[in-house]
Each structure stands twice: as C-alpha cells, then as structure tokens.
Design an enzyme around this catalytic site. Structure first.
Site: not given
Length: 270
Positions: A2-3, A52, A121, A258
């Site tokens: 999921p974005e 996310k 981070r 990707r």
C-alpha cells in the site's frame, strides 16, 4: 505494498472508530502477545500516519506501530467480533467496534524515543501538513541519483510508492532517469504540489487516479482501465499501450529491481 494514501485513509478510519475509547487488545496468533498485553485495557488517544507507517497512540505514552508491507491487511466492523480465524496477528476491540490485523511486516509497541527515531529516519510525507519540500529537495538536488529512485526512497519522500512515482514523473514531463540535480527547486516544488494533490485525492477516493479531465475514459470515449489496483493512470502497467496524450507506445524498464514506465515522447531523456 500500500502507498501512503492508503495508510492515511486507514488512520482516519481507525481514529473515527477508536480514538477516545478504551480497547481490549489480544494476539490470537501469539506473535504479538507481549505487545498486546502492554496495550490491553488502555485508551486510544489518537491515530496518525507517517509515510507507509501507521501509529496508534495510547495513554501511557505507548504507540502501536504497524507497517503493512506486501501482505498486511486490516479488517474492521461493528461488535460482535467474529471468531478468530487463521493467522490473526492482532485484534483490537472497543465497546462498539473490532479491528483485525493479518500479515504485517511490523506490529510492535514503541516508546516515545523509538517513535522519534522512526520519524527521524523517514523523509517528508506529502500528506502531512508539517512536511517541508525544501528538506526533501536538500536530498534530491545534490546528486546524480535518478528522480524515480529518489521518489521511491522513503528517507526522501515518505509514502510515495511505485504508482505515484511513475505517474508524477509523467505529469511533470520528466524521464525516470533524470538526475535529481538536473531540476531546480521551483520545478521540484511543482512536482511536490502535484504529488500532494494526487495523494490527497487518493485518500478521499481510496484509489489512485492520475489523469487530467481531458484524458478520462468519458472524455476520450475509451474503455476504463481494468487492473486490480483500479484507477486511471497514464503509464503505470501500460507497456506497449498508446500514450493517452501523444499516442506513442509506453515503455517499461527497471531500476533497482522496480518496474518503471514512461512515454519516450512526453518524457524525453535529458
């Protein structure tokens, strides 16, 4: 995976269902048993999303951190709750609603310093009002790393995933391989504003739509896109199909494992 728009949407749903309520928490599977014990019987103070990552804040300065990863899924509903079935990592119940979590990459209880370390981070989240695009540009504009890779880097732009990265580059007319240092801050600000608007629309609609009104199925008298991700897009998972703007065949490539997609005419290489 999921974005970010999905996680922000979930945060809103969970806030509506559980914020301000005392909840029972358990782990039928057993893998989250210790964490569930810490949270059981506490009040949910608030929920939020960062990129996310989903954060449920509880009284007592404890936070439930969830990262769904590739396979994680939530389900919810009104009481009574169904009997536990299968590998159920976590179950949370108020007096009115239940929530189930299966298959996440992360499901853990964090203290305030650990939450701060998580935030530190991560990069800037376009869906958060406290995000600063200038801080993101500080990482984008100083090197030769391609824009596609930078958009996918969660330490640069938190919450942007594969679909948004491909689509926002098309809308900006930039090839995925364009180095970050090749764009000015004003160009980056335009991309950021566009990405933010697209992701905000995704939160509302629950799906990713990136085409302008002139390129919708209705406007172009074409069939709607059929894809398990839903939504109308320009390049994502459309290799070999004609560009909705110029008619050129969409190209597929790869970067760091990707898939990337682009129109060689609308997105010329620099």
């Amino acid at each position: 995976m999921p974005e970010g728009h999905t996680i922000h949407r979930l945060a809103g749903i969970h806030r509506e269902l559980f914020a301000g309520r005392v909840v029972a928490v358990d782990s039928p599977q057993g893998r989250f048993a210790d964490g569930a014990t810490l949270l059981d019987g506490r009040r949910v103070a608030d929920t939020e999303a960062y990129g996310k990552h989903l954060l449920h804040h509880f009284d007592g300065e404890l936070t439930l951190h969830v990262h769904l990863g590739l396979y994680g899924k939530f389900a919810d509903g009104p009481r009574p709750a169904p009997d536990p079935v299968g590998q159920l990592r976590m179950r949370m119940m108020s007096d009115a609603h239940w929530l189930e979590l299966r298959g996440p990459t992360a499901c853990e209880v964090l203290t305030p310093p650990e939450v701060a370390a998580l935030r530190a981070r991560l990069g800037q989240d376009p869906l958060r009002d406290d995000a600063d695009p200038l801080l993101a540009y500080g990482k984008i504009g100083r090197g030769s790393k391609p824009l596609f890779a930078l958009l996918m880097d969660q330490t640069v732009v938190a919450g942007c995933g594969l679909i948004y990265a491909n689509e926002v580059l098309f809308r900006a007319g930039l090839a995925p391989t364009t180095p970050g240092r090749a764009i000015s801050f004003s160009r980056w600000q335009e991309m950021w504003d566009d990405l933010r608007a697209l992701m905000k629309e995704g939160v509302v609609r629950g799906r990713i739509d990136t085409v302008h009104s002139d390129h919708t199925p209705e406007a172009m008298r074409r069939a709607p896109r059929v894809d398990r991700h839903g939504g109308e897009v320009y390049v994502y998972r459309r290799p070999g199909q004609p560009c909705l703007v110029c008619g050129t065949a969409i190209v597929r490539g790869s970067m760091a494992g990707r898939n990337l997609y682009w129109c060689p005419v609308c997105q010329p290489s620099t």
